[in-house]
Design a protein around this motif. Sequence first.
Motif, PDB file in Angstrom:
ATOM      1  N   ASN A 291     -32.768  26.897  65.251  1.00 11.69           N
ATOM      2  CA  ASN A 291     -33.023  25.869  64.243  1.00 11.69           C
ATOM      3  C   ASN A 291     -32.011  24.728  64.290  1.00 11.69           C
ATOM      4  N   LYS A 292     -31.107  24.807  65.271  1.00 10.23           N
ATOM      5  CA  LYS A 292     -30.049  23.806  65.404  1.00 10.23           C
ATOM      6  C   LYS A 292     -29.292  23.632  64.086  1.00 10.23           C
ATOM      7  N   SER A 293     -29.009  24.761  63.471  1.00  6.38           N
ATOM      8  CA  SER A 293     -28.325  24.783  62.188  1.00  6.38           C
ATOM      9  C   SER A 293     -26.892  24.267  62.326  1.00  6.38           C
ATOM     10  N   ALA A 294     -26.452  23.537  61.314  1.00  5.26           N
ATOM     11  CA  ALA A 294     -25.071  23.057  61.279  1.00  5.26           C
ATOM     12  C   ALA A 294     -24.094  24.230  61.277  1.00  5.26           C
ATOM     13  N   VAL A 295     -24.512  25.347  60.715  1.00  2.00           N
ATOM     14  CA  VAL A 295     -23.664  26.542  60.692  1.00  2.00           C
ATOM     15  C   VAL A 295     -23.433  27.034  62.116  1.00  2.00           C
ATOM     16  N   TYR A 296     -24.513  27.088  62.915  1.00  2.00           N
ATOM     17  CA  TYR A 296     -24.337  27.540  64.301  1.00  2.00           C
ATOM     18  C   TYR A 296     -23.439  26.563  65.061  1.00  2.00           C
ATOM     19  N   GLU A 297     -23.663  25.283  64.881  1.00  2.00           N
ATOM     20  CA  GLU A 297     -22.848  24.289  65.578  1.00  2.00           C
ATOM     21  C   GLU A 297     -21.376  24.440  65.235  1.00  2.00           C
ATOM     22  N   ARG A 298     -21.085  24.803  63.999  1.00  2.00           N
ATOM     23  CA  ARG A 298     -19.691  25.014  63.574  1.00  2.00           C
ATOM     24  C   ARG A 298     -19.091  26.238  64.255  1.00  2.00           C
ATOM     25  N   LEU A 299     -19.852  27.314  64.364  1.00  2.00           N
ATOM     26  CA  LEU A 299     -19.341  28.561  64.931  1.00  2.00           C
ATOM     27  C   LEU A 299     -19.450  28.626  66.453  1.00  2.00           C
ATOM     28  N   GLU A 300     -20.254  27.759  67.038  1.00  2.00           N
ATOM     29  CA  GLU A 300     -20.543  27.832  68.469  1.00  2.00           C
ATOM     30  C   GLU A 300     -19.302  27.851  69.364  1.00  2.00           C
ATOM     31  N   PRO A 301     -18.295  26.990  69.152  1.00  2.00           N
ATOM     32  CA  PRO A 301     -17.135  27.036  70.055  1.00  2.00           C
ATOM     33  C   PRO A 301     -16.465  28.410  70.095  1.00  2.00           C
ATOM     34  N   VAL A 302     -16.352  29.040  68.949  1.00  2.00           N
ATOM     35  CA  VAL A 302     -15.732  30.366  68.903  1.00  2.00           C
ATOM     36  C   VAL A 302     -16.635  31.380  69.595  1.00  2.00           C
ATOM     37  N   TYR A 303     -17.913  31.323  69.301  1.00  2.00           N
ATOM     38  CA  TYR A 303     -18.869  32.278  69.866  1.00  2.00           C
ATOM     39  C   TYR A 303     -18.939  32.189  71.393  1.00  2.00           C
ATOM     40  N   VAL A 304     -19.000  30.980  71.943  1.00  2.00           N
ATOM     41  CA  VAL A 304     -19.129  30.864  73.399  1.00  2.00           C
ATOM     42  C   VAL A 304     -17.866  31.319  74.121  1.00  2.00           C
ATOM     43  N   VAL A 305     -16.711  31.093  73.526  1.00  2.00           N
ATOM     44  CA  VAL A 305     -15.468  31.578  74.135  1.00  2.00           C
ATOM     45  C   VAL A 305     -15.432  33.105  74.087  1.00  2.00           C
ATOM     46  N   LEU A 306     -15.837  33.683  72.969  1.00  2.00           N
ATOM     47  CA  LEU A 306     -15.897  35.153  72.880  1.00  2.00           C
ATOM     48  C   LEU A 306     -16.856  35.714  73.917  1.00  2.00           C
ATOM     49  N   GLU A 307     -18.009  35.080  74.064  1.00  2.00           N
ATOM     50  CA  GLU A 307     -18.991  35.532  75.052  1.00  2.00           C
ATOM     51  C   GLU A 307     -18.414  35.453  76.467  1.00  2.00           C
ATOM     52  N   TYR A 308     -17.705  34.385  76.761  1.00  2.00           N
ATOM     53  CA  TYR A 308     -17.094  34.206  78.075  1.00  2.00           C
ATOM     54  C   TYR A 308     -16.111  35.348  78.360  1.00  2.00           C
ATOM     55  N   ILE A 309     -15.233  35.619  77.406  1.00  2.00           N
ATOM     56  CA  ILE A 309     -14.230  36.677  77.602  1.00  2.00           C
ATOM     57  C   ILE A 309     -14.901  38.042  77.643  1.00  2.00           C
ATOM     58  N   TYR A 310     -15.904  38.253  76.796  1.00  2.00           N
ATOM     59  CA  TYR A 310     -16.607  39.538  76.786  1.00  2.00           C
ATOM     60  C   TYR A 310     -17.299  39.790  78.133  1.00  2.00           C
ATOM     61  N   GLU A 311     -17.858  38.753  78.722  1.00  2.00           N
ATOM     62  CA  GLU A 311     -18.472  38.896  80.051  1.00  2.00           C
ATOM     63  C   GLU A 311     -17.428  39.306  81.089  1.00  2.00           C
ATOM     64  N   LEU A 312     -16.224  38.742  80.985  1.00  2.00           N
ATOM     65  CA  LEU A 312     -15.142  39.152  81.890  1.00  2.00           C
ATOM     66  C   LEU A 312     -14.829  40.632  81.709  1.00  2.00           C
ATOM     67  N   VAL A 313     -14.803  41.073  80.462  1.00  2.00           N
ATOM     68  CA  VAL A 313     -14.538  42.486  80.166  1.00  2.00           C
ATOM     69  C   VAL A 313     -15.643  43.359  80.763  1.00  2.00           C
ATOM     70  N   CYS A 314     -16.894  42.950  80.573  1.00  2.00           N
ATOM     71  CA  CYS A 314     -18.025  43.716  81.106  1.00  2.00           C
ATOM     72  C   CYS A 314     -18.010  43.758  82.637  1.00  2.00           C
ATOM     73  N   ASP A 315     -17.498  42.675  83.247  1.00  2.00           N
ATOM     74  CA  ASP A 315     -17.385  42.626  84.709  1.00  2.00           C
ATOM     75  C   ASP A 315     -16.140  43.340  85.215  1.00  2.00           C
ATOM     76  N   LYS A 316     -15.403  43.949  84.275  1.00  2.00           N
ATOM     77  CA  LYS A 316     -14.176  44.707  84.586  1.00  2.00           C
ATOM     78  C   LYS A 316     -13.099  43.830  85.208  1.00  2.00           C
ATOM     79  N   SER A 317     -13.075  42.574  84.815  1.00  2.00           N
ATOM     80  CA  SER A 317     -12.019  41.668  85.273  1.00  2.00           C
ATOM     81  C   SER A 317     -10.735  41.965  84.506  1.00  2.00           C
ATOM     82  N   GLU A 318      -9.633  41.673  85.131  1.00  2.00           N
ATOM     83  CA  GLU A 318      -8.342  41.817  84.457  1.00  2.00           C
ATOM     84  C   GLU A 318      -8.172  40.661  83.479  1.00  2.00           C
ATOM     85  N   LEU A 319      -7.777  40.978  82.270  1.00  2.00           N
ATOM     86  CA  LEU A 319      -7.526  39.932  81.284  1.00  2.00           C
ATOM     87  C   LEU A 319      -6.033  39.813  81.051  1.00  2.00           C
TER      88      LEU A 319
END
Length: 196
Positions: free
Chosen positions: A29-57
């Motif tokens: 819905n292109k909600s303003a709420v999502y737009e506000r949280l999106e930067p945090v969410y995409v960074v978490l997703e990026y790091i979580y993908e690294l964890v799932c790929d068993k990368s060293e953090l």
Amino acid sequence: MLLLDNIIYRDYAAWKLENIKMLEQFQNNKSAVYERLEPVYVVLEYIYELVCDKSELDEDFETIFEVGFNYLSSQFEVIKIYFETLFQSKCEDFDEYSKILLYLIYLLDVRNDLESQGIDSNIEELNELETQIENMIMERQADYVYISDLMNDTLSKVFDSLDFKFVSIVDIFVEIAESLGIFLYEDDDLVIGREV
């Protein structure tokens, strides 16, 4: 110990399972709420993908993930309360007033930052502003100019009196995203003519 054995990553996976439908609904819905949280969410997703790929953090990624997840889950709980109770999970109604809700979320960010700096956030002006915003949401008032002006005036006075500079977690996560090569606010290039 595998990174996925770390409880915070399992907690994130559980949080995502519980909230993904609502999060996707806000995103679609292109909600303003999502737009506000999106930067945090995409960074978490990026790091979580690294964890799932068993990368060293490194320690920085672990800290970023912990701070981001704590922020996202606490903010989302406030949003969920309003969405489910006051707006009965109706996205259209919620979207209409979500910008005012974001003022409340921003004010909570300010209070948290003040507290983390050892400054008492129980300030009369902030309390009055919070009450005003909550009343506007509950009474379905959509006077964005009024609340924007009131918010700016109140925060300017409080910040000046405390000699305080506020940088939101969301702004920090926008910078983190960009350093990871995730550009959230790029304009699409307009190409005129044909590709060569």
